[in-house]
Design a protein around this motif. Structure first.
Motif, PDB file in Angstrom:
ATOM      1  N   ARG A  37       0.829  -1.205   0.000  1.00  0.00           N
ATOM      2  CA  ARG A  37       0.000   0.000   0.000  1.00  0.00           C
ATOM      3  C   ARG A  37       0.870   1.266   0.000  1.00  0.00           C
ATOM      4  NH1 ARG A  37      -4.709  -0.790   4.445  1.00  0.00           N
ATOM      5  NH2 ARG A  37      -3.450  -2.569   5.101  1.00  0.00           N
ATOM      6  N   TRP A  38       2.029   1.167   0.622  1.00  0.00           N
ATOM      7  CA  TRP A  38       3.004   2.266   0.587  1.00  0.00           C
ATOM      8  C   TRP A  38       3.377   2.571  -0.862  1.00  0.00           C
ATOM      9  CZ3 TRP A  38       5.209   5.937   3.470  1.00  0.00           C
ATOM     10  CH2 TRP A  38       6.504   6.390   3.178  1.00  0.00           C
ATOM     11  N   LEU A  39       3.716   1.525  -1.627  1.00  0.00           N
ATOM     12  CA  LEU A  39       4.072   1.714  -3.032  1.00  0.00           C
ATOM     13  C   LEU A  39       2.874   2.181  -3.854  1.00  0.00           C
ATOM     14  CD1 LEU A  39       6.372  -1.372  -3.779  1.00  0.00           C
ATOM     15  CD2 LEU A  39       7.064   0.994  -3.321  1.00  0.00           C
ATOM     16  N   ARG A  40       1.701   1.637  -3.561  1.00  0.00           N
ATOM     17  CA  ARG A  40       0.482   2.047  -4.276  1.00  0.00           C
ATOM     18  C   ARG A  40       0.246   3.549  -4.114  1.00  0.00           C
ATOM     19  NH1 ARG A  40      -5.058   0.756  -1.359  1.00  0.00           N
ATOM     20  NH2 ARG A  40      -4.048   2.334  -0.040  1.00  0.00           N
ATOM     21  N   ASN A  41       0.330   4.024  -2.870  1.00  0.00           N
ATOM     22  CA  ASN A  41       0.058   5.433  -2.587  1.00  0.00           C
ATOM     23  C   ASN A  41       1.084   6.355  -3.249  1.00  0.00           C
ATOM     24  OD1 ASN A  41      -1.989   4.422  -0.993  1.00  0.00           O
ATOM     25  ND2 ASN A  41      -0.974   4.847   0.950  1.00  0.00           N
ATOM     26  N   ILE A  42       2.351   5.953  -3.187  1.00  0.00           N
ATOM     27  CA  ILE A  42       3.393   6.788  -3.783  1.00  0.00           C
ATOM     28  C   ILE A  42       3.291   6.760  -5.307  1.00  0.00           C
ATOM     29  CG2 ILE A  42       5.871   7.242  -3.946  1.00  0.00           C
ATOM     30  CD1 ILE A  42       6.224   6.003  -1.208  1.00  0.00           C
ATOM     31  N   SER A  43       2.881   5.630  -5.866  1.00  0.00           N
ATOM     32  CA  SER A  43       2.681   5.562  -7.316  1.00  0.00           C
ATOM     33  C   SER A  43       1.667   6.607  -7.768  1.00  0.00           C
ATOM     34  CB  SER A  43       2.212   4.161  -7.732  1.00  0.00           C
ATOM     35  OG  SER A  43       3.186   3.185  -7.447  1.00  0.00           O
ATOM     36  N   VAL A  44       0.577   6.734  -7.032  1.00  0.00           N
ATOM     37  CA  VAL A  44      -0.439   7.731  -7.362  1.00  0.00           C
ATOM     38  C   VAL A  44       0.153   9.137  -7.254  1.00  0.00           C
ATOM     39  CG1 VAL A  44      -2.631   8.761  -6.624  1.00  0.00           C
ATOM     40  CG2 VAL A  44      -2.387   6.276  -6.697  1.00  0.00           C
ATOM     41  N   ALA A  45       0.903   9.391  -6.187  1.00  0.00           N
ATOM     42  CA  ALA A  45       1.503  10.717  -6.003  1.00  0.00           C
ATOM     43  C   ALA A  45       2.487  11.036  -7.127  1.00  0.00           C
ATOM     44  CB  ALA A  45       2.208  10.780  -4.648  1.00  0.00           C
ATOM     45  N   LEU A  46       3.236  10.031  -7.579  1.00  0.00           N
ATOM     46  CA  LEU A  46       4.167  10.249  -8.684  1.00  0.00           C
ATOM     47  C   LEU A  46       3.412  10.533  -9.983  1.00  0.00           C
ATOM     48  CD1 LEU A  46       6.852   7.519  -7.899  1.00  0.00           C
ATOM     49  CD2 LEU A  46       7.147  10.007  -7.748  1.00  0.00           C
ATOM     50  N   GLY A  47       2.259   9.916 -10.145  1.00  0.00           N
ATOM     51  CA  GLY A  47       1.434  10.218 -11.308  1.00  0.00           C
ATOM     52  C   GLY A  47       0.923  11.651 -11.281  1.00  0.00           C
ATOM     53  N   ASN A  48       0.744  12.191 -10.084  1.00  0.00           N
ATOM     54  CA  ASN A  48       0.261  13.564  -9.940  1.00  0.00           C
ATOM     55  C   ASN A  48       1.384  14.595  -9.999  1.00  0.00           C
ATOM     56  OD1 ASN A  48      -2.455  12.832  -9.626  1.00  0.00           O
ATOM     57  ND2 ASN A  48      -2.211  12.477  -7.432  1.00  0.00           N
TER      58      ASN A  48
END
Length: 379
Positions: free
Chosen positions: A305-316
């Motif tokens: 979930r840590w990677l999932r959340n950061i992936s979204v932030a990197l997309g933004n």
């Protein structure tokens, strides 16, 4: 011959002992939350609890502390301030390359800190009341801690559903000590939100669907912490760089302009989590994640979930070749993460094509900047 117990004097002592243990306020109430039961049922009926199945599973027990711990007559409710100095709200949110972690989670896990203090308080009371049976809780059981805190006079329920205190705002943790002695109870305080809807206006995803009602399925804290599966695509762009929790509804609250900073060393920010670049956090392998978050509430979401959340932030985040490279390297670890990586990659390639186009700061960020001047000094 033993003297009868003076419950009024004991209640006064309990509040003094609680403050000596580091609680900023101690209140006492009975266990009757019957007025909350229809509101709780209506909230559950609308599925506002999302995937938090335990909320529906325990049902009305959450409003009945005496069923949770048979014999309970009173609830001792406590609060402990957690707002750290140099919280850097706008600074962190204004830089899309920085990972934003809710300010309550930057230090040591509050569950451990408050639970031990509550246990110490119970043992102190036991020295003066040998037959006392007590049980401490810190967000660790199906119990409606906010209505209990309001009933105990800790504060009133704000329109964001959090407890607000006139002198302390809302930057504090709550804990409860269930006891089986009929202590005198405190009185609730009057609500002082008036017509203010700052918290509702500032919520990035519109999760506060009406005053006092939060649809968890839209709340960034729920999406980044409680939700185990896929984050709805329509909400991902609204999350910005928030990778663990969200503080926006509290930042806009006028009562938080006078909120005191914490004096607890345990709640001071860890340098590894505070104002750290997304790419640096994304580079952690699982062993590093577990090491860096040891003793922190962040650890409870787990590595994927840590990677999932950061992936979204990197997309933004704005386009960077380094972001695309980092996302590509994280593929094929977890299916849920891969879905969010593909979304983030698509966003990055779109931004690559739009380079040179001037983009105005989002309305949300402009609002945050406008309220930061009113936050406590050094926050």
């Amino acid at each position: 011959m033993s003297h009868p117990l003076d419950l009024n004097l004991l209640a006064q002592h309990i509040k003094q002992w609680g403050q000596a243990l580091g609680f900023q306020q101690v209140g006492i109430c009975d266990t009757d939350l019957s007025l909350e039961e229809p509101r709780l049922q209506a909230w559950l009926d609308k599925q506002y609890h999302g995937d938090m199945a335990w909320m529906a599973r325990y049902g009305m027990m959450r409003a009945r502390p005496h069923e949770l711990e048979p014999g309970t007559l009173r609830v001792i409710s406590v609060r402990m301030n957690y707002l750290p100095p140099h919280a850097s709200f706008a600074k962190s949110l204004a830089d899309p390359n920085i990972g934003y972690i809710s300010r309550y989670a930057l230090g040591r896990d509050y569950h451990k800190v408050l639970r031990q203090r509550l246990k110490n308080l119970g043992e102190k009371i036991q020295q003066h009341c040998e037959n006392l049976h007590f049980r401490p809780f810190v967000d660790s059981a199906p119990m409606m801690e906010r209505p209990l805190a309001a009933k105990a006079g800790i504060g009133w329920t704000g329109k964001h559903s959090l407890i607000i205190n006139r002198e302390a705002g809302s930057w504090f943790f709550l804990g409860e000590l269930l006891v089986d002695i009929p202590l005198p109870v405190d009185q609730p305080v009057e609500e002082e939100c008036g017509r203010c809807i700052a918290c509702m206006t500032l919520c990035p995803t519109g999760a506060i669907v009406e005053p006092y009602i939060v649809d968890a399925r839209r709340c960034i804290s729920y999406l980044t912490i409680e939700l185990e599966g896929s984050i709805p695509e329509e909400l991902r762009p609204l999350m910005g760089n928030r990778i663990y929790g969200c503080d926006d509804c509290q930042m806009g609250c006028p009562w938080n302009r006078i909120a005191p900073l914490t004096e607890e060393q345990d709640f001071l920010p860890r340098s590894t989590l505070h104002h750290t670049a997304l790419l640096e956090l994304y580079a952690w392998d699982e062993a590093t994640f577990l090491s860096k978050t040891e003793g922190s509430p962040v650890r409870r979401i787990g590595y994927f979930r840590w990677l999932r959340n950061i992936s979204v932030a990197l997309g933004n985040a704005p386009y960077q070749a380094e972001i695309i490279e980092a996302l590509e390297q994280r593929k094929n670890l977890y299916a849920i993460v891969d879905e969010h990586i593909e979304w983030a990659l698509t966003r990055q390639w779109e931004k690559r094509e739009q380079r040179g186009v001037e983009v105005r700061a989002p309305k949300q960020l402009r609002l945050i900047r406008s309220v930061e001047k009113g936050l406590p000094r050094d926050a």
